[in-house]
Structures are given as C-alpha cells and as structure tokens.
Design a protein around this motif. Structure first.
Motif, short mmCIF file in Angstrom:
data_model
loop_
_atom_site.label_atom_id
_atom_site.label_comp_id
_atom_site.label_asym_id
_atom_site.label_seq_id
_atom_site.Cartn_x
_atom_site.Cartn_y
_atom_site.Cartn_z
N ARG A 42 33.55 37.38 46.30
CA ARG A 42 34.73 37.28 46.84
C ARG A 42 35.96 36.74 45.73
O ARG A 42 36.74 37.62 45.47
CB ARG A 42 34.85 36.04 47.93
CG ARG A 42 35.85 36.13 48.78
CD ARG A 42 35.82 35.14 49.93
NE ARG A 42 34.61 35.30 50.82
CZ ARG A 42 34.06 34.29 51.51
NH1 ARG A 42 34.59 32.90 51.34
NH2 ARG A 42 33.06 34.43 52.16
N ASN A 43 35.58 35.61 44.85
CA ASN A 43 36.75 35.54 43.94
C ASN A 43 36.52 36.74 43.10
O ASN A 43 37.71 36.92 42.76
CB ASN A 43 35.93 34.19 43.14
CG ASN A 43 35.89 32.87 43.94
OD1 ASN A 43 36.86 32.98 44.95
ND2 ASN A 43 35.27 31.82 43.79
N ASP A 44 35.61 37.15 42.46
CA ASP A 44 35.54 38.31 41.59
C ASP A 44 36.25 39.33 42.32
O ASP A 44 37.27 39.86 41.28
CB ASP A 44 34.13 38.68 41.31
CG ASP A 44 33.43 37.97 40.25
OD1 ASP A 44 33.76 36.67 39.99
OD2 ASP A 44 32.08 38.01 40.13
N VAL A 45 35.82 39.73 43.50
CA VAL A 45 36.79 40.90 43.88
C VAL A 45 38.10 40.53 43.96
O VAL A 45 39.04 41.27 43.70
CB VAL A 45 36.24 41.13 45.43
CG1 VAL A 45 37.37 42.07 46.27
CG2 VAL A 45 34.93 41.72 45.29
N ALA A 46 38.75 39.38 44.44
CA ALA A 46 40.05 38.77 44.29
C ALA A 46 40.45 38.84 43.12
O ALA A 46 41.81 39.76 43.02
CB ALA A 46 40.14 37.47 44.95
N ASP A 47 39.82 38.62 41.73
CA ASP A 47 40.62 38.53 40.54
C ASP A 47 40.87 39.98 40.20
O ASP A 47 41.83 40.58 39.60
CB ASP A 47 39.55 37.79 39.74
CG ASP A 47 39.70 36.30 39.91
OD1 ASP A 47 40.65 35.88 40.50
OD2 ASP A 47 38.79 35.68 39.31
N LEU A 48 39.51 40.90 40.49
CA LEU A 48 39.64 42.15 40.10
C LEU A 48 40.50 42.76 41.02
O LEU A 48 41.49 43.56 40.21
CB LEU A 48 38.06 42.81 40.65
CG LEU A 48 37.83 43.88 39.93
CD1 LEU A 48 37.51 43.40 38.36
CD2 LEU A 48 36.55 44.62 40.29
N SER A 49 40.90 42.53 42.30
CA SER A 49 41.65 43.45 43.04
C SER A 49 43.34 43.01 42.61
O SER A 49 44.10 43.91 42.40
CB SER A 49 41.72 43.18 44.24
OG SER A 49 41.54 41.80 44.75
N ILE A 50 43.26 41.82 42.11
CA ILE A 50 44.65 41.19 41.54
C ILE A 50 45.02 42.26 40.31
O ILE A 50 46.09 42.63 40.21
CB ILE A 50 44.69 39.65 41.36
CG1 ILE A 50 44.65 39.04 42.64
CG2 ILE A 50 45.92 39.57 40.31
CD1 ILE A 50 44.47 37.38 42.44
N GLU A 51 43.83 42.12 39.56
CA GLU A 51 44.28 42.72 38.31
C GLU A 51 44.65 44.21 38.53
O GLU A 51 45.45 44.95 37.81
CB GLU A 51 42.89 42.74 37.31
CG GLU A 51 43.34 42.54 36.00
CD GLU A 51 41.95 42.35 35.15
OE1 GLU A 51 41.54 43.03 34.41
OE2 GLU A 51 41.29 41.33 35.65
N ILE A 52 43.46 44.89 39.45
CA ILE A 52 43.88 46.13 39.84
C ILE A 52 45.33 46.56 40.54
O ILE A 52 46.12 47.31 39.91
CB ILE A 52 42.78 46.78 40.68
CG1 ILE A 52 41.49 46.93 40.04
CG2 ILE A 52 43.14 48.09 41.51
CD1 ILE A 52 40.16 47.18 41.03
N ALA A 53 45.52 45.53 41.30
CA ALA A 53 46.71 45.60 42.20
C ALA A 53 48.00 45.71 41.05
O ALA A 53 48.92 46.45 41.14
CB ALA A 53 46.79 44.56 43.19
N LYS B 5 47.91 46.08 38.12
CA LYS B 5 47.87 47.21 37.23
C LYS B 5 48.58 48.38 38.03
O LYS B 5 49.32 49.14 37.41
CB LYS B 5 46.55 47.70 36.59
CG LYS B 5 46.39 47.09 35.32
CD LYS B 5 45.01 47.36 34.80
CE LYS B 5 44.84 46.36 33.68
NZ LYS B 5 43.32 46.42 33.08
N ILE B 6 48.18 48.53 39.43
CA ILE B 6 48.64 49.60 40.11
C ILE B 6 50.18 49.67 40.37
O ILE B 6 50.75 50.40 40.05
CB ILE B 6 47.77 50.01 41.35
CG1 ILE B 6 46.41 50.18 40.84
CG2 ILE B 6 48.31 50.85 42.25
CD1 ILE B 6 45.25 50.35 42.08
N LEU C 128 52.43 39.53 41.35
CA LEU C 128 52.21 38.80 42.69
C LEU C 128 51.84 37.54 42.32
O LEU C 128 51.11 37.24 41.29
CB LEU C 128 51.21 39.50 43.32
CG LEU C 128 51.77 40.66 43.96
CD1 LEU C 128 50.42 41.45 45.06
CD2 LEU C 128 52.89 40.54 45.19
N LYS C 129 52.21 36.60 43.17
CA LYS C 129 51.53 35.36 43.11
C LYS C 129 50.15 35.42 43.35
O LYS C 129 49.80 35.99 44.27
CB LYS C 129 52.33 34.43 43.98
CG LYS C 129 53.72 33.97 43.46
CD LYS C 129 54.09 32.43 43.65
CE LYS C 129 55.23 32.26 43.09
NZ LYS C 129 56.27 31.51 43.99
N ALA C 130 49.61 34.52 42.74
CA ALA C 130 47.85 34.71 43.02
C ALA C 130 47.46 34.38 44.06
O ALA C 130 46.71 34.61 44.78
CB ALA C 130 47.13 33.91 41.77
#
Lengths: 239, 171
Positions: free
Chosen positions: B130-141, B143-144, B149-151
């Motif tokens: 979940r954390n990884d996905v969150a970090d990853l999606s934040i990064e992705i988002a 980037k996209i 965004l606020k973490a």
C-alpha cells in the motif's frame, strides 16, 4: 579204655582226674582265646572277627528263642553262648589232640568224653531251670507245676527231672566217648601190622574223624536246645 | 554212689566242682570281654538303623514339602510376572495416548501460530505494498499531472482506492 590207669591227684580232700582238669583247662583257655581275639576293635561296621562273634551270638540266641519266651531270652543269652562254645570246643578237641602218659593214663582228651563233665553241665541246666521257675512263677506256682495235671502226677514229675538230668548228660557223653573210643580202635588197627594196615586205616580214620566232628557240633547244639526246652518248661504254668 | 555206674568209668567229684567253677569264671570272662561290648554294639547298631530309617522318612517328607513350597512360589511368581507385564502394557498404552494427544495439541497450536504469522505477514506485505503503491502513484501522478499535491491528501486518495481494491479482491 576203662582198663587204662587213671592219673589222679588230691586237692582240698577231693579227688581230681588229671585228664579232666588238664583238658578242661585247655578248652577254657581256647574259649577265652576265641572270644578275646574276635572281640578286639569292635565297630559299628563289623569286620572279620566281630562278624563271626556276632553270628555265633545270633546263632545261640536263635537256639534259645526256639523254646524260651522272647521276653526272657536276654537273661539266658550269655549262659547259652558260653555253654555252646564250651561244649563245641570240648567235643572237637579230643578228635585232634589226645595225650597219654608213658604208663597209658590219658591226660588230654575231650572233656565231654567223661560222664562227670557232661553230668555236671546237665546238673547245672537242671538247677538253672529250677531257679528260673521259682524266679518267674514264685515258689508256690513253681512247685504246684509238679502236681499238674493232677496230684498223682507228682512222682512221675520228680522222676522225669532225674531222667532229664541223666539223659541230657549221658547223650553227649555217649556220642563223644564212643567217637573217641572208635578212633582209638582204628589207631590200634593202624599200628597192628606195620605200613599196610596204616594205609588201610588212614581213610577210615579220616572219615570217622570228620563224622565225629559233625557229631560233636550236633551234640553241642542238641545239648543247648534241650537245656533251653527244660528251662522253658519251668517258665510257664502248666494247664 | 555214682562211681562205676557208667561203663566202668570212675567219677571224680572234684572234677565236677572244677567244671562248675571254670564255667562260671568263663561266663564272667566272656561277659567282660565279649558279651557285654558285642551285644551293646549290636543294640547300638539296631538303634542306629531304626534312627536312620526314621530320619530318612523325615528328610523325604521335608523334601516333598519343600518341592510343594517351591511349586507354589513358582506359580506365585508367574502370576506376579503376568501382572507386571499387563501393568507395563497398560502404562505404555496410557503414555502413548498422552503423547499422541500432546502432539496433536502441539500441532494444533503450531498450525494456529503459523496461520497467525502468515496473516501478519500478509498484512505487513499489504501495508508495505500500500505504502509503495502510494509513493509510486504519487510519483507517477506528480510526474503525470506535473502538479504538486500534498502527500497526505494523495495518501487518503490512494487509501480509498486500495480499500476498494481489497474489497474487490476479497469478494
């Protein structure tokens, strides 16, 4: 033989025949020797001599048991044993040893070939029978026995005592005396015509000696048997 | 009186006395040397033999009773051995059952523990993912959408998404 001179001597006012005294003494010593040497080293497991002595004791006790009641045999055992041994050796000794002085008087022969010796033993038996009767039954019952089955039997009973005394003594004397006399006759035959008669007489002498030895044993046995019968008659009440 | 009564033989009464005395003396000597000891020995022997017979009889009965006793003891020990063996069997049975139930219980708890651990691991892995996905999606988002965004807002968004994912996965 009765013509032969007899050697006698005087002692304490009594006349003794040398032959009787000497041969009686020899038999006495023989009996003592036999009994003494067979009774050395007595053991629970008997050896040779003791076996013989015990057999002899059983034998004489057996003779007594034949007529005397079992409870009283023990009291007559020693008497029967001594009597048998003495008579047996007396009967036999004259067959082997006969000594005469130069003058022809016999000084050594069977003591039982003289009636005075045999009648002495016979008298002894009769006296023992009387004493045994008194001891066992008492005076009254003992002498009442003479009047059984009825009073008139008394003279016959008394006479019977005398005949018992005489026959008991003279039976053994007759047999032994005749035996020795015939031995003397055969000896006279042997020396009558030198070496020829000597050879003829030798087997006869041997045969008669053997027969006399047999008769001597039988007579000793018969004497003890009859003695015990006479004693046993006095030990029981007659009906 | 009796002289010359029997076949011309002369009787000397002194001889009679001599024979009586010597006979009595002979009886006495025989009694001392032979008759006494020998008859005593014969009596002793008879006694000994009867004693031996008695004692043999006694020892025979003793032996018989001893055999009986032994036999009884043997039978006793046999039954004792039987009870010992059956006791041991019973104990063994009991012990075996105990061990088996113990093992079963142990296995049960171990299984439970393992399941718990597995669950824990799964939870951990899920939260990690979940954390990884969150970090990853934040990064992705980030980037996209090229937007900052606020973490925390992002995380709340992701969580709601993941929740929906988990429910979908469970059903």
């Amino acid at each position: 033989m009765s013509d032969d001179p007899v050697s006698t001597f005087q002692f304490l006012g009594l006349t003794f025949s040398t032959a009787n005294v000497v041969s009686g003494l020899v038999v006495f010593l023989l009996v003592v020797a036999v009994v003494f040497f067979t009774s050395r080293k007595l053991a629970m497991k008997p050896t040779k001599g003791q076996n013989f002595l015990e057999w002899l004791i059983d034998f004489t006790n057996g003779i007594l048991k034949g007529s005397i009641p079992a409870g009283d045999v023990g009291k007559f055992g020693l008497w029967g044993f001594t009597l048998f041994l003495f008579l047996f050796l007396s009967n036999e000794i004259g067959l082997f040893i006969q000594v005469a002085t130069r003058s022809g008087a016999t000084i050594m022969r069977s003591p039982t070939s003289d009636p005075i010796a045999t009648l002495t033993f016979s008298l002894m038996t009769m006296m023992i029978a009387q004493f045994a009767g008194v001891w066992k039954l008492g005076y009254k019952a003992h002498f009442a026995n003479y009047m059984k089955p009825f009073v008139f039997w008394l003279p016959i009973s008394i006479f019977e005592e005398f005949t018992n005394f005489l026959t008991l003594g003279l039976r053994i004397f007759g047999v032994i005396f005749s035996g020795e006399m015939l031995l003397g006759v055969i000896w006279n035959l042997a020396v009558s015509h030198g070496i020829v008669t000597m050879i003829i007489a030798l087997p006869i002498e041997m045969a008669w000696q053997g027969f006399s030895a047999f008769l001597g044993a039988i007579q000793a046995f018969v004497f003890v048997t009859l003695s015990s019968v006479y004693i046993s008659q006095k030990l029981e009440l007659e009906e | 009186m009796l002289s010359h009564l029997v076949v011309g033989q002369t009787l000397y009464f002194g001889d009679s006395l001599f024979y009586i005395i010597s006979f009595v003396l002979l009886m006495w000597i025989i009694k001392i040397f032979a008759w006494g000891p020998v008859t005593k020995m014969m009596q002793d022997r008879a006694d000994k033999i009867s004693n031996d017979i008695d004692s043999a009889e006694k020892s025979r009965t003793d032996a018989a009773s001893l055999v009986e006793k032994r036999q009884a003891a043997l039978a006793n020990s046999r039954s004792e051995a039987q009870t010992i063996v059956s006791d041991a069997k019973f104990n063994g049975q009991q012990q075996r059952e105990q061990i088996v139930t113990q093992a079963q219980a142990d296995v049960q708890t171990m299984k439970q523990n393992a399941q718990k651990d597995i669950e824990q691991e799964r939870q951990d892995a899920l939260s990690d993912a979940r954390n990884d996905v969150a970090d990853l999606s934040i990064e992705i988002a980030s980037k996209i959408i090229q937007r900052e965004l606020k973490a925390d807002d992002q995380k709340a968004l992701i969580d709601s998404y993941i929740e929906g994912l988990g429910k979908q996965h469970e059903s």
